[in-house]
Design an enzyme around this catalytic site. Structure first.
Site, PDB file in Angstrom:
ATOM      1  N   PRO A  88       0.822  -1.216   0.000  1.00 58.44           N
ATOM      2  CA  PRO A  88       0.000   0.000   0.000  1.00 58.44           C
ATOM      3  C   PRO A  88       0.856   1.265   0.000  1.00 58.44           C
ATOM      4  O   PRO A  88       0.359   2.345  -0.296  1.00 58.44           O
ATOM      5  CB  PRO A  88      -0.830  -0.117   1.279  1.00 58.44           C
ATOM      6  CG  PRO A  88      -0.150  -1.140   2.110  1.00 58.44           C
ATOM      7  CD  PRO A  88       0.618  -2.036   1.192  1.00 58.44           C
ATOM      8  N   GLU A 115       3.112  -6.549   8.441  1.00 59.45           N
ATOM      9  CA  GLU A 115       3.414  -5.127   8.204  1.00 59.45           C
ATOM     10  C   GLU A 115       4.305  -4.925   6.980  1.00 59.45           C
ATOM     11  O   GLU A 115       4.723  -3.812   6.693  1.00 59.45           O
ATOM     12  CB  GLU A 115       4.087  -4.521   9.445  1.00 59.45           C
ATOM     13  CG  GLU A 115       3.197  -4.483  10.675  1.00 59.45           C
ATOM     14  CD  GLU A 115       1.925  -3.667  10.446  1.00 59.45           C
ATOM     15  OE1 GLU A 115       2.032  -2.527   9.962  1.00 59.45           O
ATOM     16  OE2 GLU A 115       0.829  -4.190  10.741  1.00 59.45           O
ATOM     17  N   ARG A 160      -3.921  -9.731 -19.805  1.00 59.86           N
ATOM     18  CA  ARG A 160      -4.946  -9.554 -20.844  1.00 59.86           C
ATOM     19  C   ARG A 160      -4.463  -8.634 -21.960  1.00 59.86           C
ATOM     20  O   ARG A 160      -5.073  -8.583 -23.028  1.00 59.86           O
ATOM     21  CB  ARG A 160      -6.277  -9.076 -20.249  1.00 59.86           C
ATOM     22  CG  ARG A 160      -6.250  -7.713 -19.639  1.00 59.86           C
ATOM     23  CD  ARG A 160      -7.548  -7.411 -18.899  1.00 59.86           C
ATOM     24  NE  ARG A 160      -8.677  -7.144 -19.781  1.00 59.86           N
ATOM     25  CZ  ARG A 160      -8.871  -6.000 -20.440  1.00 59.86           C
ATOM     26  NH1 ARG A 160      -7.992  -5.028 -20.346  1.00 59.86           N
ATOM     27  NH2 ARG A 160      -9.922  -5.845 -21.217  1.00 59.86           N
ATOM     28  N   ASP A 175     -11.495  -0.292 -23.898  1.00 58.04           N
ATOM     29  CA  ASP A 175     -11.463  -0.275 -22.437  1.00 58.04           C
ATOM     30  C   ASP A 175     -11.454   1.145 -21.897  1.00 58.04           C
ATOM     31  O   ASP A 175     -10.868   2.036 -22.507  1.00 58.04           O
ATOM     32  CB  ASP A 175     -10.158  -0.898 -21.908  1.00 58.04           C
ATOM     33  CG  ASP A 175     -10.142  -2.402 -21.993  1.00 58.04           C
ATOM     34  OD1 ASP A 175     -11.201  -2.985 -22.266  1.00 58.04           O
ATOM     35  OD2 ASP A 175      -9.066  -2.973 -21.790  1.00 58.04           O
TER      36      ASP A 175
END
Ligand code: ADE
Length: 243
Positions: A88, A115, A160, A175
């Site tokens: 993150p 963590e 993809r 897309d």
């Protein structure tokens, strides 16, 4: 393209055998290898984590098993692998990065838990000439329990785009976030049969066969949806500053 995934939960990656990813693997367009990090531990408890230096909550994944695993994985093919660490606190993953990933011969995903992974692992492999760089990427501003789901999202987004993975019928040209005239626009609404459903009709223009009108309608829908759902993609021009 070769993809290796290093995790303490190999079975988490089983969905990669399904659907588009499964077909891409079966047809030889991608070669996926999932490894259990605990293979590279040496103690009876197969320990992968320890308390953080400097204190604080949670546990940190120690560098030793990662180092040994990545050393060995780098010998498994002739190319130089690129290391991806989902976290993150990484840079924001988005379609341009998926496109770059899709052109790489070999990606290795290091999925941390707790963590995160001792920071020296990224530093070491960024400077290891057997490796073609290290990237730390976040898939969004929220915290998952580990890197596995993030790795799967990035892998599917990249695979993809590998030529041959999507058939013509499912091509990615239209897309959201694709390059071209509709770039920076979200895809608009889509419809299929029946023409009437629960009192709701398919917009007339889509039934006309008039391609220029349909294109113009779709562009307008895409602009409206983008303004509504993602105003950040089309920022208003800066207003002059008032003193
Ligand atoms: N690991 C935990 N949360 C994550 C996120 N948002 N993106 C990438 N990896 C993660």
């Amino acid at each position: 393209m070769r993809i290796d995934i290093l995790t303490i939960f190999p079975s988490f990656l089983q969905p990669l055998q399904l659907s588009l990813m499964g077909r891409a693997a079966e047809s030889g367009l991608v070669d996926v290898h999932v490894h259990d990090l605990r293979q590279w531990t040496h103690d009876r408890h197969r320990t992968v984590d320890d308390t953080p230096y400097g204190g604080g909550p949670g546990m940190v994944m120690g560098p030793e098993p990662w180092g040994e695993a990545l050393d060995e994985i780098a010998t498994m093919s002739g190319d130089r692998p690129h290391l991806v660490i989902p976290t993150p606190s990484g840079r924001s993953f988005a379609q341009p990065i998926a496109r770059q990933f899709s052109t790489r011969p070999w990606l290795v995903f290091a999925c941390g838990r707790y963590e995160g992974i001792d920071a020296r692992v990224a530093t070491y492999f960024a400077n290891d000439p057997r490796w073609d760089g290290v990237g730390q990427w976040s898939i969004g501003d929220y915290v998952l329990a580990g890197g596995e789901v993030a790795a799967m999202a990035m892998i599917e987004a990249a695979v993809r785009l590998v030529p041959g993975v999507l058939g013509n019928a499912e091509s990615f040209q239209d897309d959201s976030f694709a390059d071209g005239p509709m770039s920076d626009l979200l895809e608009g609404p889509v419809f299929t049969k029946p023409v009437e459903w629960r009192g709701l009709s398919v917009p007339d223009v889509l039934l006309t066969g008039h391609h220029a009108h349909i294109r113009a309608w779709r562009l307008r829908q895409a602009q409206e949806r983008t303004a509504e759902n993602r105003p950040d993609l089309r920022p208003m021009p800066d207003l002059p500053e008032v003193n």
